[in-house]
Design a protein around this motif. Structure first.
Motif, PDB file in Angstrom:
ATOM      1  N   GLN A 373       0.840  -1.206   0.000  1.00  0.00           N
ATOM      2  CA  GLN A 373       0.000   0.000   0.000  1.00  0.00           C
ATOM      3  C   GLN A 373       0.872   1.253   0.000  1.00  0.00           C
ATOM      4  OE1 GLN A 373      -2.493  -0.401   3.455  1.00  0.00           O
ATOM      5  NE2 GLN A 373      -3.884  -1.824   2.458  1.00  0.00           N
ATOM      6  N   ASP A 376       2.292   1.992  -3.422  1.00  0.00           N
ATOM      7  CA  ASP A 376       1.321   2.657  -4.303  1.00  0.00           C
ATOM      8  C   ASP A 376       1.222   4.146  -3.994  1.00  0.00           C
ATOM      9  OD1 ASP A 376       0.703   0.441  -5.698  1.00  0.00           O
ATOM     10  OD2 ASP A 376      -1.344   0.214  -4.965  1.00  0.00           O
ATOM     11  N   LYS A 380       2.183   7.468  -6.157  1.00  0.00           N
ATOM     12  CA  LYS A 380       1.146   8.460  -6.474  1.00  0.00           C
ATOM     13  C   LYS A 380       1.616   9.861  -6.071  1.00  0.00           C
ATOM     14  CE  LYS A 380      -3.613   9.527  -5.242  1.00  0.00           C
ATOM     15  NZ  LYS A 380      -3.442  10.381  -4.066  1.00  0.00           N
TER      16      LYS A 380
ATOM     17  N   ARG B  51      -5.471   2.901  -7.452  1.00  0.00           N
ATOM     18  CA  ARG B  51      -4.704   2.412  -8.591  1.00  0.00           C
ATOM     19  C   ARG B  51      -5.635   2.254  -9.796  1.00  0.00           C
ATOM     20  NH1 ARG B  51      -0.750  -2.740  -7.973  1.00  0.00           N
ATOM     21  NH2 ARG B  51       0.824  -1.278  -7.282  1.00  0.00           N
TER      22      ARG B  51
END
Lengths: 484, 94
Positions: A373, A376, A380, B51
């Protein structure tokens, strides 16, 4: 008579094509350095015995009028890249007598161009480490100060270039293994975009993080090597299709500096040089702005969960049954235990255990899932910042090369070496380390590295800015190496 | 965070012979590393559905034979620690 070992690849290419020098002469000069200096530096685990024959072959091709950027150029290879018929060990006892059964894709590409392979370079075992002290075959020494580490895990490759034992070298970068040794040895190291270079025939460490990178005296040289090895490969399903657009070169760039991330742990003198580099970029017409990346501080913890997890999986293939070191136990299962226990070094065993821990059912959610997590979210956040900037700058390391043995009893201290480099591997973006500035320690002038990270397929940005910064930085490193 | 017995158990699971004399150091080292990476537990984020495009995807293609018959056999067999004729020799399994 010129010292051909100071030539850049482009200069050497011109002289080779104009028949001013031969590959045998060029290669011979590097080979001589390699043989003379290797006892002291331990950069090469093996210097191939057919180097000059390879150079002769290259000369024949040049005589026929062939010309490729790397035809006849002597290159060193990290010991985790497979060359058919040659030994390859990942500096591990478990593969000490292993001979590669096929060519890695990057090797195939270099062979097609006619590059000359000098030998295989020392590294931390299976690329796990930041100092090249984890090799089963002894530490590599920093040519600028042999009492210090060269960085790692591609330490042998960085030393081979810095000590002019090779014109350029291939390494692999899973968490900083090309950039950090490049920084500590005063050379250029590029970790390209994940998937831009094939991993086929590169021994796997962390499969979602690994990429083959290049080390060289100059940014130009590193770029030439990268351009030769890059590209989609049928044999690696994670390679990027060639038709995907690369970021194009611009005249001026915006560079972001994550100030919050640079507050603690950096050597004050190194920080001064980092600021000097930013000033140079500004003076050359580029814009430097402060950026905020609060999630970046989770990069290292994220990395040291994902990496050991993948290590424990990848290392499972070494069982002493099909290839590699075998040690007999009381039964079949004990054969595995004994072969792996005696074949793997300390750090490899440590990471296998850590990986087994973070993937075990009771801890999977608390560690591995959480890390995925975070991965990700870091990506981002960084890409949000890339809407405003072309590149993100940090020092490559917190300090210059440390002493051999200084941190070897403290694995966590060695892990912290990776603090600035792991983000690019977690996100998959390209990053470069270029030599910029020096600090004096114990009377020795030690190089420092400046790191730039760009969005996916933004290598051109890194090379362009690297060239702005290095103008003459390579001579510092070369001068340092020469005083020894 | 981690005890000696757990490290021993992990080594068994990972099929790794670890000397008893090594267990204490290993436990201490792993403990400090685990403490550091536990930092990840202070990380809180709701990233569900963040995502949009997956980073990893499957690559499907037809199987194809890329090498000649027995092209690699000899090279691969040469690397085997123990062979019997054309066979890889292992200890009795059942």
């Amino acid at each position: 008579m010129i010292d051909v070992t100071t030539l850049t690849i482009k200069e050497a290419r011109k002289k080779l094509d104009n028949k001013e020098i031969t590959s045998v002469e060029l290669t011979g000069a590097f080979l001589k350095n390699a043989k003379e200096k290797n006892d002291k530096l331990n950069a090469f685990l093996e210097i191939f015995d057919d180097v000059l024959e390879q150079a002769k072959e290259a000369d024949k091709r040049i005589a026929k009028g062939e010309s490729y950027p790397l035809l006849g150029i002597p290159i060193a290879l990290k010991d985790n890249l497979l060359v058919q018929g040659r030994k390859v060990s990942s500096a591990s006892k478990i593969l000490e007598n292993y001979t590669a059964t096929y060519d890695a894709t990057v090797i195939k590409k270099l062979k097609e161009e006619g590059a000359v392979f000098l030998g295989r370079t020392n590294m931390d075992e299976f690329a796990m480490g930041t100092s090249t002290e984890n090799s089963a075959f002894g530490s590599t020494r920093n040519p600028i100060d042999p009492t210090r580490v060269p960085g790692g895990s591609s330490g042998g490759s960085a030393v081979a270039v810095a000590a002019k034992m090779a014109m350029c070298a291939l390494g692999s970068d899973t968490g900083g293994s090309v950039r950090q040794p490049a920084a500590l040895c005063g050379v250029v190291g590029i970790k390209p975009t994940y998937g831009s270079v094939s991993r086929y025939g590169l021994m796997a460490m962390g499969s979602s993080l690994d990429v083959v990178g290049s080390l060289a005296k100059t940014v130009d040289d590193a770029e030439i090597l990268f351009e030769t090895i890059r590209g989609w490969d049928k044999m690696d399903s994670t390679t990027i299709p060639n038709e995907r657009e690369r970021i194009e070169k611009k005249d001026t760039y915006v560079i972001g500096v994550p100030r919050d991330f640079l507050t603690t742990g950096i050597d004050p003198d190194a920080l001064v040089e980092f600021e000097n580099a930013l000033t140079k970029l500004k003076n050359e017409g580029h814009t430097v702005i402060d950026i905020e990346l609060p999630t970046l501080k989770y990069s290292l913890a994220t990395y040291y969960i994902i990496c050991p997890a993948e290590v424990s999986t990848n290392m499972a293939r070494f069982d002493g049954v099909r290839y590699g070191f075998h040690k007999d136990g009381v039964d079949r299962i004990d054969d595995y235990r004994q072969s792996r226990g005696a074949g793997f070094g300390k750090e490899v065993r440590r990471r296998i255990l850590l990986g087994t821990y973070v993937l075990s059912s009771g801890y999977y959610d608390a560690f591995y899932n959480k890390a995925m997590q975070a991965r990700d979210l870091i990506r981002k956040d960084v890409f949000e910042v890339f809407k405003k900037v072309d590149a993100i700058a940090t020092p490559t390391t917190t300090s210059p090369a440390f002493k051999i043995g200084e941190k070897s009893d403290d694995p966590l201290a060695l892990y912290l070496e990776d603090i600035f480099t792991v983000s690019a591997n977690i996100i998959g973006t390209p990053a470069i380390s270029v030599p910029f500035g020096t600090v004096v320690r114990d009377g020795v002038t030690l190089p420092l590295g400046f790191q730039l990270m760009a969005p996916d397929l933004g290598e051109t940005t890194l090379f362009a800015l690297g060239k702005v910064l290095t103008g003459h930085a390579q001579t510092d490193a070369v001068r340092g190496a020469r005083t020894k | 965070m981690i005890h000696r017995d757990e490290v021993k158990k992990l080594a068994e699971l990972a099929l790794l012979a670890v000397d008893d004399s090594e267990l204490d150091t290993l436990t201490k080292e792993m403990d400090s590393i685990l403490e550091y990476i536990s930092e990840i537990n202070s990380f809180t984020a709701d990233i569900k559905n963040e995502r949009k495009k997956p980073l990893l995807y499957n690559v499907m293609r037809e199987d194809e034979v890329t090498n000649k018959e027995s092209e690699y056999t000899e090279r691969i067999m040469k690397e085997m620690p123990s062979t019997d004729g054309q066979y890889l020799k292992v200890k009795k399994i059942l």
